[in-house]
Scaffold this active site. Structure first.
Site, PDB file in Angstrom:
ATOM      1  N   ARG A 137       0.841  -1.183   0.000  1.00 49.44           N
ATOM      2  CA  ARG A 137       0.000   0.000   0.000  1.00 49.44           C
ATOM      3  C   ARG A 137       0.885   1.245   0.000  1.00 49.44           C
ATOM      4  O   ARG A 137       1.950   1.276   0.625  1.00 49.44           O
ATOM      5  CB  ARG A 137      -0.862  -0.011   1.268  1.00 49.44           C
ATOM      6  CG  ARG A 137      -1.813   1.156   1.455  1.00 49.44           C
ATOM      7  CD  ARG A 137      -2.894   1.168   0.432  1.00 49.44           C
ATOM      8  NE  ARG A 137      -4.069   1.936   0.859  1.00 49.44           N
ATOM      9  CZ  ARG A 137      -4.974   2.399   0.029  1.00 49.44           C
ATOM     10  NH1 ARG A 137      -4.860   2.182  -1.270  1.00 49.44           N
ATOM     11  NH2 ARG A 137      -6.027   3.065   0.471  1.00 49.44           N
ATOM     12  N   THR A 447      -9.345   0.229 -10.247  1.00 49.67           N
ATOM     13  CA  THR A 447      -8.536  -0.795  -9.600  1.00 49.67           C
ATOM     14  C   THR A 447      -8.721  -2.049 -10.451  1.00 49.67           C
ATOM     15  O   THR A 447      -9.560  -2.089 -11.344  1.00 49.67           O
ATOM     16  CB  THR A 447      -8.976  -1.026  -8.134  1.00 49.67           C
ATOM     17  OG1 THR A 447      -8.843   0.203  -7.429  1.00 49.67           O
ATOM     18  CG2 THR A 447      -8.167  -2.095  -7.431  1.00 49.67           C
ATOM     19  N   THR A 465      -3.816  -1.181  -7.791  1.00 47.57           N
ATOM     20  CA  THR A 465      -4.588   0.019  -8.109  1.00 47.57           C
ATOM     21  C   THR A 465      -3.719   1.259  -8.193  1.00 47.57           C
ATOM     22  O   THR A 465      -2.598   1.281  -7.679  1.00 47.57           O
ATOM     23  CB  THR A 465      -5.657   0.241  -7.005  1.00 47.57           C
ATOM     24  OG1 THR A 465      -6.475   1.349  -7.360  1.00 47.57           O
ATOM     25  CG2 THR A 465      -5.015   0.515  -5.662  1.00 47.57           C
ATOM     26  N   GLU A 467      -5.863   3.912  -7.572  1.00 44.97           N
ATOM     27  CA  GLU A 467      -7.008   4.534  -6.899  1.00 44.97           C
ATOM     28  C   GLU A 467      -8.084   4.907  -7.915  1.00 44.97           C
ATOM     29  O   GLU A 467      -8.610   4.027  -8.566  1.00 44.97           O
ATOM     30  CB  GLU A 467      -6.601   5.739  -6.048  1.00 44.97           C
ATOM     31  CG  GLU A 467      -7.707   6.373  -5.257  1.00 44.97           C
ATOM     32  CD  GLU A 467      -8.466   5.403  -4.340  1.00 44.97           C
ATOM     33  OE1 GLU A 467      -9.548   5.766  -3.867  1.00 44.97           O
ATOM     34  OE2 GLU A 467      -8.005   4.275  -4.131  1.00 44.97           O
ATOM     35  N   GLU A 486      -3.945   7.884  -4.042  1.00 46.15           N
ATOM     36  CA  GLU A 486      -4.366   7.054  -2.905  1.00 46.15           C
ATOM     37  C   GLU A 486      -4.622   7.840  -1.627  1.00 46.15           C
ATOM     38  O   GLU A 486      -5.377   7.385  -0.768  1.00 46.15           O
ATOM     39  CB  GLU A 486      -3.295   6.018  -2.576  1.00 46.15           C
ATOM     40  CG  GLU A 486      -3.170   4.831  -3.440  1.00 46.15           C
ATOM     41  CD  GLU A 486      -4.435   4.062  -3.757  1.00 46.15           C
ATOM     42  OE1 GLU A 486      -5.433   4.159  -3.007  1.00 46.15           O
ATOM     43  OE2 GLU A 486      -4.421   3.352  -4.753  1.00 46.15           O
ATOM     44  N   ASP A 489      -7.891   8.347   0.102  1.00 44.35           N
ATOM     45  CA  ASP A 489      -8.516   7.310   0.923  1.00 44.35           C
ATOM     46  C   ASP A 489      -8.463   7.638   2.413  1.00 44.35           C
ATOM     47  O   ASP A 489      -9.059   6.925   3.218  1.00 44.35           O
ATOM     48  CB  ASP A 489      -7.836   5.963   0.682  1.00 44.35           C
ATOM     49  CG  ASP A 489      -8.595   5.106  -0.319  1.00 44.35           C
ATOM     50  OD1 ASP A 489      -9.755   5.432  -0.623  1.00 44.35           O
ATOM     51  OD2 ASP A 489      -8.034   4.106  -0.798  1.00 44.35           O
ATOM     52  N   SER A 513      -9.981  -0.616   0.891  1.00 47.99           N
ATOM     53  CA  SER A 513     -11.104  -1.557   0.829  1.00 47.99           C
ATOM     54  C   SER A 513     -10.750  -2.815   0.049  1.00 47.99           C
ATOM     55  O   SER A 513     -11.606  -3.701  -0.113  1.00 47.99           O
ATOM     56  CB  SER A 513     -12.311  -0.893   0.164  1.00 47.99           C
ATOM     57  OG  SER A 513     -12.756   0.218   0.903  1.00 47.99           O
ATOM     58  N   GLY A 534     -13.681   0.476  -5.303  1.00 48.60           N
ATOM     59  CA  GLY A 534     -13.741   1.299  -4.102  1.00 48.60           C
ATOM     60  C   GLY A 534     -14.281   0.491  -2.941  1.00 48.60           C
ATOM     61  O   GLY A 534     -14.006  -0.703  -2.801  1.00 48.60           O
TER      62      GLY A 534
END
Length: 640
Positions: A137, A447, A465, A467, A486, A489, A513, A534
């Protein structure tokens, strides 16, 4: 699976009509493919490079379902699936194949994924009968303070934050690939990126999906010089269907990574180009688009680390469901919802009753998701409590079986179901509903998800992804890939001083998610799946699991079924695909007080899932969407 009554299968009867209402369009061989079979052995040899085993020499037809032996793969794009199968047929394992597919999708599906973003890879290691998660991430830059997301005492408008340097997290994809290959693969980046290099350089014909995605990004691409140069034609418009799209800059970037490994991305010219694009976004002269600069530094890239984390899991009606944990909320939220549903005998209920409980369980799980979950290196989240069966028992009665809710649910008290129930004074208190503005991801259908297995039984469920569709809209000049957005988020409280587990902090990973899922039955793999979309990723995975486990639907039917999504909306409403709104089940739910909005997603669609189903005779079925996003691609290594 036990046989289910006909009314359970009728619950998703609309899917048959849905799958037939818009057949996959017939595209040229260099597009995403044509309707056809998904057996890799059917691909003609020869041609192209002249190699007898070149699966890309003449592309096979596009098929959303394939059953066979050996390895299997499913993605949104024919070339991505072919790249995975190619690696498997040459002796690579599922991890090698997943990275190869992701590299190709970075070229063919650049508005959804790429090396400017990040993801979560869930890996089943057959030899150890173990599931692990590779978290790559994106992270907030070390100099990014929460105050950067405010102007004049108020949060920056979401749409303005999306297209900005401020929204860019430190990309994790390349380091995630490297870590996955180093720990669990058999090949290196140099090997698995060769097909991606070839696809980016040789190009492919623009298809309907690529054209539509470009069109939805047209205004901001026209305002950003590097994006305009790459994605738009000489007239400044989207390249038409059938035009050949080439990305030589991405091919060169992939070559640098293939030769220099992940260090070539996080140091040197690529890293410098990323920093420059964030600090000084390449805006077209005279543009009125306000693209705010960010604060990313070279040290942020050099210091980025992927994390290898244990999978989270729950049991459900004899199945063991594995998912990724924090900083993704997906696995935890799916597991909590399943725990809530486990207390109902869904097999005896009508379709409307099943869906009513599914929506209610999702509503409660999302209430807890919003209140407690964030990056585990910054937040003491009550994960054990949220996964507790006793906690689900205590919450289940909040699902009103007689009528739908008209407001959002409040979070529960999962701390009381942990060994140490005391929350952290600073971080453990639940956020009040509505105290922070979440990202507007109801409209995010982007994504992408890759599902791969190999002949040895290893499985990869991989969601990656950048985003939003098109990320932050900025192509890194000279390198051919889009940057992520990102950091949208993160939650942004209306009061900058308000606490929330998912507020931005330097070095923090925003809550995700993404929900890669691997399900075992009696200790053996049963299915693997996930989806983009999402926060609807969570409900998509949950609905597919309910369809497959509780309703006895074959995995392709469970995946194709029309979707509805309840994410604890303030007014109690749920999103529904257009295909669901006219169904009898929708009428029955409305009679219970449910209110639906036509899903605010591309074409009224929710998600674009892929899945694998493992059979007792050693065969595997690979499944992709038959219609959503114009259909995906599923293939097996060899025919049954």
């Amino acid at each position: 699976m036990a046989q289910r009554s006909k009314n359970h299968l009728a619950m998703f009867g609309l899917l048959v009509l849905c799958a037939a209402c818009s057949p996959n369009e017939k595209l040229a061989p260099v597009g995403r493919g044509e309707p056809g079979q998904g057996d890799a052995d059917a691909a003609p040899d020869g041609g192209g490079t002249g190699a007898a085993d070149d699966l890309f020499a003449e592309l096979p037809g596009l098929a959303p379902t394939a059953t066979g032996r050996g390895g299997a793969a499913a993605t949104v794009d024919l070339r991505g699936t072919l790249a995975a199968i190619e690696v498997l047929k040459k002796g690579g394992n599922a991890v090698d194949a997943a990275v190869a597919a992701a590299g190709v999708l970075g070229a063919t599906d650049p508005f959804s994924c790429g090396i400017g973003g990040g993801g979560f890879m869930l890996v089943y290691l057959a030899a150890d009968n173990k599931v692990v998660a590779i978290d790559h991430r994106e992270t907030a830059p070390s100099r990014l303070e929460a105050s950067a997301f405010y102007e004049n005492g108020a949060p920056i408008a979401f749409d303005e934050l999306v297209t900005s340097g401020l929204s860019v997290g430190v990309p994790g994809t390349v380091r995630g690939w490297s870590e996955a290959l180093r720990r669990y693969g058999t090949l290196g980046l140099k090997d698995v990126l060769q097909r991606a290099i070839q696809v980016a350089e040789a190009g492919f014909e623009v298809d309907a999906t690529f054209f539509e995605q470009t069109g939805r990004n047209l205004a901001r691409f026209q305002a950003i010089t590097s994006s305009k140069e790459l994605f738009l034609g000489p007239d400044g418009e989207a390249r038409p269907v059938g035009a050949v799209f080439k990305n030589p800059d991405l091919a060169r970037t992939y070559r640098l990574i293939a030769e220099g490994g992940d260090k070539a991305f996080y140091e040197g010219e690529i890293a410098a180009a990323i920093v420059a694009a964030v600090l000084e976004p390449p805006i077209e002269p005279g543009s009125t688009l306000d693209v705010r600069p960010g604060v990313i530094a070279l040290s942020d890239l050099q210091d980025y680390e992927a994390r290898v984390r244990p999978a989270i899991s729950t049991t459900y009606r004899g199945y063991t469901v594995h998912g990724v944990g924090l900083p993704s909320s997906g696995g935890i939220t799916v597991a909590e919802a399943l725990n809530l549903l486990e207390g109902f005998d869904l097999e005896t209920l009508t379709p409307v009753e099943v869906l009513h409980r599914y929506l209610g369980a999702s509503r409660l799980a999302f209430a807890d998701r919003g209140a407690f979950l964030g990056d585990p290196e910054f937040v003491e989240a009550p994960v054990a409590g949220l996964l507790s069966k006793d906690y689900a028992d205590a919450r289940r009665d909040l699902i009103d079986l007689a009528e739908a809710p008209t407001s959002a649910a409040a979070p529960g008290d999962p701390f009381a179901f942990q060994t140490d129930p005391s929350p952290s004074p600073r971080r453990g208190q639940p956020a009040r509903n509505g105290s922070a503005r979440p990202k507007n991801d109801a409209s995010d259908n982007e994504t992408t998800h890759i599902t791969v297995s190999d002949a040895a039984g290893n499985i990869v469920s991989y969601t990656c992804t950048i985003e939003s569709e098109g990320g932050n809209g900025v192509v890194v000049p000279g390198h051919g890939f889009l940057l992520n957005n990102e950091l949208t988020d993160f939650n942004i409280p209306s009061d900058p001083a308000a606490p929330h587990p998912n507020v931005v902090e330097p070095g923090k990973r925003p809550r995700s998610s993404m929900s890669p899922t691997i399900v075992l039955k009696d200790g053996k793999p049963e299915i693997a799946l996930a989806s983009p979309g999402g926060s609807t990723i969570i409900t998509t995975v949950l609905q597919i699991l309910v369809g497959y486990i509780d309703l006895g639907l074959p995995i392709d039917k469970a995946l194709a079924a029309p979707r509805i999504s309840q994410r604890n909306a303030g007014d109690g409403s749920s999103d529904a695909e257009t295909a669901f709104l006219g169904a009898l089940e929708a009428e029955g739910l409305r009679a219970l007080g449910h209110v639906f909005s036509d899903a605010n997603t591309t074409g009224g669609e929710i998600g674009a899932a892929t899945a694998l189903r493992f059979h007792g005779d050693g065969t595997v079925t690979a499944v992709a969407e038959p219609v959503r996003r114009h259909g995906g691609s599923a293939m097996v290594e060899r025919a049954p």
